[in-house]
Motif scaffolding. Structure first.
Motif: not given
Length: 508
Positions: A184-195
């Motif tokens: 869910p954090e992708i909505k605010e934080k975007g793609l950076s830091g995701l696997p």
């Protein structure tokens, strides 16, 4: 000029602002009403009344440069008179493909439904946008009712959904929703830091899966395409292998897209077995039933989608088999906790005020990635009200019965060869001209056969007798793909199709 303006201001009790005389509307309503009346008469005469006339041409073929000259496409400083515009309307109809012709078999949509057509006339005239109850009260309630009924046919006890512009967009919604559920954090934080996120779809899936992965920043290399069997169905064992592979690579699998009715072969993936794998690995299961979803309406054929109730989301296009009119496409979601709204909402304060005088839960526009949105559900609703579920079921059953008739006729005729026994309305076959029938099976034979379908297609379009799609596919040379949809289509049209191919190819 200034003297004339002063006289007009005095005569009409008008005012002058920035050099513009403001007095009453600028539009001539009476002339406009007359134009609409005359244009509607042309539509009735040239489209609606000829929809089932097989003596009419499917298309009046013209090369692009010639058509540009015929239509006079240039826009000018001054407007044209109504009579010229009405003639342009006639020309547009004349040189357009008549997708409502009984012998238009080219795509996964065809035919005309009169109730849906009237619904479109109504919505085009009203020009609504479906985002808040205050501007679109009827159409929001209609969409809610239609989504509820579609959810019942999928087999869910509850759910959510949204109508949107096309199955491709439905698939993109589903991919975005599955990703949001996963992180869910992708909505605010975007793609950076995701696997590295990985999703799975069959080799036969719709190309929109690649487009969605590209558009959403997942990347097409992270779509793992799963092998299919000879009928075009996803092989569950291969899916299991690819999920394990992704995990071994340190990637994060999050979504499986199964297909219920592939575009070319009309294949239905084994949904139950795929659902087992998704449950085992905690993956979102999306079913792209854009084409095959309408089989759910038929008690006889809904077995094709056995297990669809286990999906997390489903794409279903009533504008295909059910003739609701392009575009009419729904994304349906099993989750009823507001996940769709949480994923898509931006909470625009000027539109979705929370202190309105009515129940703001009916302001459903924040579930959509669009702002302005067409009332597409209304076409399906009005048609469903008119025909009932029994009438829609009859359409599906009749289309598939006609497909079965054509298959049996193909088997009887020399020179026609099926690629495979179809399970839906896609009939894929080669036509082998007399000159090739005694030729030895080998590279030269297939190379020559590859050239046959394009020539026949060119001839049928220039003649205007019918439209039939063809394509190469997975190593197989060009073959015809006939699709039965329209209730205007008769058994005689099936016979005509085969006769016409033989006639057009007699010298090949």
């Amino acid at each position: 000029v200034d003297v004339c303006k002063q006289e007009m201001l005095q005569k009409k009790n008008a005012v002058l602002v920035d050099g513009v005389i403001l007095n009453g509307p600028i539009m001539d309503s009476k002339a406009g009403e007359k134009f609409v009346e005359e244009a509607c008469k042309i539509i009735m005469e040239e489209i609606v009344q000829k929809a089932d006339d097989v003596t009419e041409k499917v298309c009046e073929w013209q090369a692009p440069e010639m058509l540009k000259q015929i239509l006079d496409l240039e826009m000018r400083d001054t407007g044209e008179c109504h009579q010229k515009i009405l003639q342009l309307c006639r020309d547009v109809i004349k040189y357009s493909v008549k997708t409502n012709h009984p012998r238009f078999f080219n795509q996964l949509y065809a035919g005309i439904d009169y109730y849906s057509l009237v619904a479109r006339f109504i919505t085009e005239a009203l020009n609504p946008s479906v985002y808040t109850y205050e501007v679109s009260p009827v159409f929001l309630l209609v969409e809610e009712a239609v989504i509820k009924k579609m959810i019942e046919f999928i087999g869910w006890e509850e759910g959510d959904g949204i109508f949107n512009p096309g199955g491709s967009v439905s698939n993109m919604y589903a991919m975005n929703l599955a990703r949001y559920k996963f992180c869910p954090e992708i909505k605010e934080k975007g793609l950076s830091g995701l696997p590295r996120l990985v999703l799975f779809a069959s080799e036969e899936c719709h190309y929109s899966m690649k487009k969605a992965a590209s558009f959403l920043g997942i990347g097409t290399e992270n779509v793992y395409f799963i092998k299919t069997d000879e009928r075009g169905k996803m092989i569950p064992e291969e899916l299991e292998k690819q999920v394990q592979r992704a995990r071994n690579e340190g990637s994060a699998p999050f979504l499986v897209c199964a297909t219920a009715g592939t575009t070319v072969l009309g294949a239905f993936d084994p949904l139950d077995k795929i659902a087992d794998i998704c449950e085992k690995h905690g993956l979102w299961l999306h079913v792209d039933a854009s084409w095959g979803g309408s089989a759910l309406i038929s008690r006889k054929h809904r077995r094709l989608l056995h297990g669809i109730h286990r999906a997390d989301s489903v794409a279903w296009n009533p504008h295909k088999m059910l003739l609701a009119g392009i575009q009419c496409c729904a994304l349906l979601v099993k989750d009823n906790s507001g996940l769709l709204k949480k994923c898509c909402s931006a909470q625009a304060a000027y539109l979705f005020q929370q202190d309105k005088f009515y129940d703001v839960s009916y302001d459903t526009g924040d579930k959509s990635i669009q702002c302005s949105r067409r009332p597409d559900a209304f076409k399906f609703w009005l048609m469903w009200k008119a025909l009932g579920t029994a009438g829609l079921e009859e359409r599906v059953n009749r289309a598939l019965a006609l497909a079965r008739y054509l298959v049996e006729e193909i088997k009887k005729r020399e020179g026609f060869q099926l690629l495979l026994e179809p399970e839906y309305a896609n009939i894929c076959f080669w036509y082998i001209p007399p000159s090739l029938r005694k030729m030895e099976d080998g590279p030269e034979f297939w190379q020559k056969l590859h050239q046959v379908a394009p020539i026949i297609k060119e001839r049928m379009m220039k003649k205007g007798s019918m439209m039939l799609g063809y394509q190469p596919h997975r190593g197989k040379v060009n073959f015809f793909r006939q699709v039965v949809i329209s209730p205007q289509v008769s058994r005689e049209d099936m016979d005509f199709l085969l006769d016409e191919i033989e006639l057009l190819a007699k010298d090949l």
